[in-house]
Design a protein around this motif. Structure first.
Motif, PDB file in Angstrom:
ATOM      1  N   PHE A  55      -3.385  -4.956  13.735  1.00  0.00           N
ATOM      2  CA  PHE A  55      -3.647  -3.662  13.101  1.00  0.00           C
ATOM      3  C   PHE A  55      -2.479  -2.703  13.346  1.00  0.00           C
ATOM      4  CE2 PHE A  55      -7.998  -4.862  12.369  1.00  0.00           C
ATOM      5  CZ  PHE A  55      -8.395  -4.069  11.309  1.00  0.00           C
ATOM      6  N   ALA A  56      -1.998  -2.675  14.574  1.00  0.00           N
ATOM      7  CA  ALA A  56      -0.876  -1.791  14.900  1.00  0.00           C
ATOM      8  C   ALA A  56       0.367  -2.190  14.103  1.00  0.00           C
ATOM      9  CB  ALA A  56      -0.590  -1.859  16.395  1.00  0.00           C
ATOM     10  N   ARG A  57       0.560  -3.481  13.909  1.00  0.00           N
ATOM     11  CA  ARG A  57       1.704  -3.981  13.126  1.00  0.00           C
ATOM     12  C   ARG A  57       1.622  -3.455  11.691  1.00  0.00           C
ATOM     13  NH1 ARG A  57       1.408 -10.160  12.661  1.00  0.00           N
ATOM     14  NH2 ARG A  57       2.082 -10.113  14.839  1.00  0.00           N
ATOM     15  N   ALA A  58       0.441  -3.554  11.113  1.00  0.00           N
ATOM     16  CA  ALA A  58       0.262  -3.065   9.742  1.00  0.00           C
ATOM     17  C   ALA A  58       0.469  -1.558   9.663  1.00  0.00           C
ATOM     18  CB  ALA A  58      -1.131  -3.435   9.235  1.00  0.00           C
ATOM     19  N   LEU A  59      -0.044  -0.827  10.650  1.00  0.00           N
ATOM     20  CA  LEU A  59       0.076   0.624  10.650  1.00  0.00           C
ATOM     21  C   LEU A  59       1.527   1.073  10.809  1.00  0.00           C
ATOM     22  CD1 LEU A  59      -1.371   3.349  10.602  1.00  0.00           C
ATOM     23  CD2 LEU A  59      -1.654   3.156  13.092  1.00  0.00           C
ATOM     24  N   ALA A  60       2.289   0.355  11.653  1.00  0.00           N
ATOM     25  CA  ALA A  60       3.683   0.740  11.913  1.00  0.00           C
ATOM     26  C   ALA A  60       4.533   0.648  10.650  1.00  0.00           C
ATOM     27  CB  ALA A  60       4.272  -0.152  13.009  1.00  0.00           C
ATOM     28  N   PHE A  61       4.211  -0.319   9.777  1.00  0.00           N
ATOM     29  CA  PHE A  61       5.000  -0.478   8.554  1.00  0.00           C
ATOM     30  C   PHE A  61       4.534   0.455   7.441  1.00  0.00           C
ATOM     31  CE2 PHE A  61       6.430  -4.192  10.764  1.00  0.00           C
ATOM     32  CZ  PHE A  61       7.692  -4.469  10.234  1.00  0.00           C
ATOM     33  N   ASP A  62       3.455   1.203   7.696  1.00  0.00           N
ATOM     34  CA  ASP A  62       2.969   2.237   6.783  1.00  0.00           C
ATOM     35  C   ASP A  62       2.886   1.748   5.334  1.00  0.00           C
ATOM     36  OD1 ASP A  62       2.043   4.690   5.971  1.00  0.00           O
ATOM     37  OD2 ASP A  62       4.062   5.520   5.656  1.00  0.00           O
ATOM     38  N   PRO A  63       2.060   0.733   5.040  1.00  0.00           N
ATOM     39  CA  PRO A  63       1.999   0.183   3.682  1.00  0.00           C
ATOM     40  C   PRO A  63       1.212   1.081   2.737  1.00  0.00           C
ATOM     41  CG  PRO A  63       0.383  -0.892   5.065  1.00  0.00           C
ATOM     42  CD  PRO A  63       1.146   0.034   5.957  1.00  0.00           C
TER      43      PRO A  63
END
Length: 677
Positions: A580-588
């Motif tokens: 989840f943090a990975r997805a959030l960091a890339f701000d899709p």
């Protein structure tokens, strides 16, 4: 249909990319070969003119110079050393009979059969028989006749040593340059192969076990490396050596050189036979190695299941079957190589020397004595040198065939249709998604999605539910362009996604899978994915936003704590929070949650639900969910059944309809009550 170039042609094309350095290496090789092959010619001159050359006609002269020899008060000079200023008078000769040298004070034939009776020397030539008085020369006297030649002998030896040293420098340069070029070729090939693997469509990986793909990138390219580093260098070196030796043989004796040319068709025929048999055996061997890699990879990945269901023996039998096939064909290759190697070369060498002895013994060493000792020595030397490159060539045939078969397997992957990579930045899209009469099949005519149409507006949360096989994951695969539909079109903000490259479509998308993949590295590297645009602060902030800091800060190294491949040291919930943090960091702009909460415990699910509220802000969210309790707040819920849309609406609307969704929801509620009891 355009015919594909042969494997050999493709290997040559890779080498051609580094033609400049290879050409320099070949020039160094040619110079080294030319310098080394001067040795027998120098030896021939040294023997014929300066060692056995004293066996010649001599003349008495008046003037002393560097070539004159004093014998019994008179000065003598060799016939081939006379010049216009010499006043030559009384002829004489030095003749060898067995191991002794004799001085004859008259002119006698230098060719013919010689015999000695007392001090009477008889020489029988084809034209006549001559008898003359001969005086045996003592060792000290004989040395005086050799003395004028010492200077030339030293000069020739010195020149040969210098040539050998220069040749050594060029040979080192040739070896270094060719091997460096070979390594650069393999580096280029591996880069191309790995880059091409990333351009291949997802369907390729569905049909290919991971172990087989890995074998082609590692094992097969390593075999090709041996081709360029060792086999190519050996073949090129041997070719130039053989060419140089044949040129030298033709310069010495055309007839013998033509006889030696018979080795070429024999060698060529054997190489063709070895290519046919060795290629057939190596194809099986290399294919079996790939299957073994795939088998081992699958066994390691599934070891808990294998042990849990007591399938160790069955798994071992499957591996042993592959191992036995590998052993059988390797044994055939060993037998083929044993027939080749030194056996073939020794037979050819012995036949050549039989021909050599016959030629010189019966045809050239008769009464006419047409061949000098120097020529004889040069021929023996060149024949010995000729078989060294032949030995090198034959001994490299096994490695050549391994490399050729491996190259065929590598080029088979490179010939797979790949897709162009376009990484040009797209302006962040809003995330308005529409499927317009989309039909899709993984296999021909077996449609998973059938005439599917729906629309998700920018910023909305939409959920997809349905039984296993209903097509939920296929929707996400199409949206991510892992596959393209056979019919219909998919648009984002009104633009067909086929107009963009796959990389551009995914540049503003993020995904969290049911079983998130964790790479070996640290917790932070798994969030940033080593992308320079994601700072440490952004990664830490994302981890905190999804609540992962609660367990990370308890670890000894905190956010820099190492994790193993697949994240086995972390619980499923912890891996999911990192994803989840990975997805959030890339701000899709578009976030896809593929059953992201299916394997999560209730406590962690509360954390994820809180994190979801953070993730949803400002982006379109598509959720695939089995737990209907997690999607009740979605603006739209799409119910799929066998690839078709059967219901859509909000949670309350669908409950009120009492259809598929209602039945699913009721069954889950009964299951929850049963668990609570």
């Amino acid at each position: 249909m355009k015919k594909q170039p042969s494997t050999e042609r493709k290997l040559f094309m890779y080498a051609w990319k580094f033609k400049n350095s290879i050409l320099i290496g070949l020039v160094c090789l040619i110079i080294a070969v030319a310098l080394e092959l001067t040795g027998p010619f120098i030896a021939k001159r040294l023997i014929d003119q300066h060692i056995v050359g004293i066996e010649n006609q001599w003349y008495q002269v008046e003037q002393s110079d560097r070539y004159t020899v004093e014998y019994k008060g008179n000065l003598y000079k060799r016939k081939d050393r006379l010049d216009q200023n010499d006043d030559a008078s009384q002829p004489a000769a030095i003749v060898q009979v067995k191991r002794a040298y004799y001085f004859v004070n008259q002119e006698v034939p230098m060719q013919g059969q010689r015999s000695l009776q007392g001090d009477q020397l008889t020489i029988k030539s084809p034209d006549k028989t001559v008898t003359a008085k001969a005086e045996r020369l003592s060792l000290s006297t004989l040395y005086q006749f050799f003395k004028p030649e010492q200077r030339a002998i030293y000069w020739l030896l010195g020149i040969y040593v210098v040539l050998l040293l220069i040749a050594a420098v060029f040979k080192f340069s040739h070896t270094f340059i060719l091997q460096r070029s070979s390594n650069r070729i393999i580096r280029k090939m591996r880069d191309d192969l790995f880059a091409h693997l990333q351009r291949l469509p997802m369907q390729y990986y569905v049909n290919q076990p991971a172990g087989k793909v890995v074998a082609r990138v590692t094992n097969d390219t390593e075999a090709i490396k041996e081709l360029y580093v060792r086999v190519l260098a050996t073949f090129v070196t041997s070719f130039f050596y053989m060419a140089g030796i044949y040129v030298a043989l033709f310069l010495l004796n055309v007839k013998l050189a033509l006889m030696c040319l018979a080795l070429i068709p024999v060698l060529y025929g054997w190489m063709k036979l070895y290519k046919y048999l060795g290629g057939k055996y190596n194809t099986v061997v290399r294919s079996t190695v790939s299957e073994m890699n795939g088998n081992i990879n699958e066994a390691i990945q599934g070891m808990p299941i294998i042990q849990a269901f007591r399938q160790e023996k069955q798994t071992s039998n499957e591996f042993e079957e592959l191992n036995e096939r590998h052993f059988t064909y390797q044994r055939k290759l060993v037998r083929l190589s044993a027939l080749t190697s030194f056996n073939l070369v020794n037979v050819l060498r012995n036949i050549a020397f039989v021909g050599f002895i016959w030629y010189f013994g019966s045809a050239s060493l008769g009464v006419e004595g047409l061949v000098t000792v120097g020529v004889l020595y040069a021929f023996v030397d060149y024949l010995n040198r000729l078989f060294q490159p032949i030995t090198d060539l034959v001994n490299q045939l096994p490695q050549l065939e391994v490399a050729r078969v491996s190259a065929g397997r590598v080029f088979e992957v490179l010939d797979e249709h790949g897709e162009s990579v376009e990484t040009r930045e797209l302006e962040r899209y809003k995330g308005h998604i529409a499927f317009d009469h989309v039909s899709f099949a993984y296999e021909k005519d077996n449609y998973i999605l059938k005439d599917l149409s729906f629309e998700v507006k920018a910023g909305q949360t939409a959920a997809f539910v349905g039984h296993t096989g209903s097509g939920k994951s296929s929707v996400m695969n199409l949206l991510f362009r892992f596959y393209d539909p056979q019919l219909g079109k998919i648009t984002i903000d009104g633009k067909p996604i086929k107009d963009w490259s796959r990389q551009q479509v995914r540049s503003h998308m993020g995904i969290v899978l049911q079983d998130p993949f964790i790479f070996s590295g640290t917790i932070l590297s798994n969030v940033t994915m080593n992308d320079s645009s994601i700072s440490r602060e952004m990664a830490v902030s994302s981890l905190k936003a999804v609540g992962a800091d609660r367990f990370i800060e308890k670890l000894p190294d905190g956010y820099d704590s190492p994790v193993k491949e697949k994240g086995d040291s972390l619980s499923m919930g912890q891996r999911q929070l990192i994803a989840f943090a990975r997805a959030l960091a890339f701000d899709p702009a578009v976030l896809i949650l593929d059953e992201a909460t299916a394997n999560i415990d209730t406590e962690t699910e509360q954390l994820i639900q809180e994190a979801l509220e953070v993730l949803k802000k400002g982006r379109t969210t598509l959720v695939i969910a089995h737990r209907l309790s997690t999607i009740q707040q979605a603006e739209q819920i799409f119910v799929l059944n066998h690839g078709t849309m059967v219901e859509q609406g909000t949670h309350h609307e669908l409950i009120a309809e009492g259809g598929h969704y209602y039945q699913m929801y009721r069954m889950q509620q009964k299951g929850l009550k049963a668990q609570a009891m």
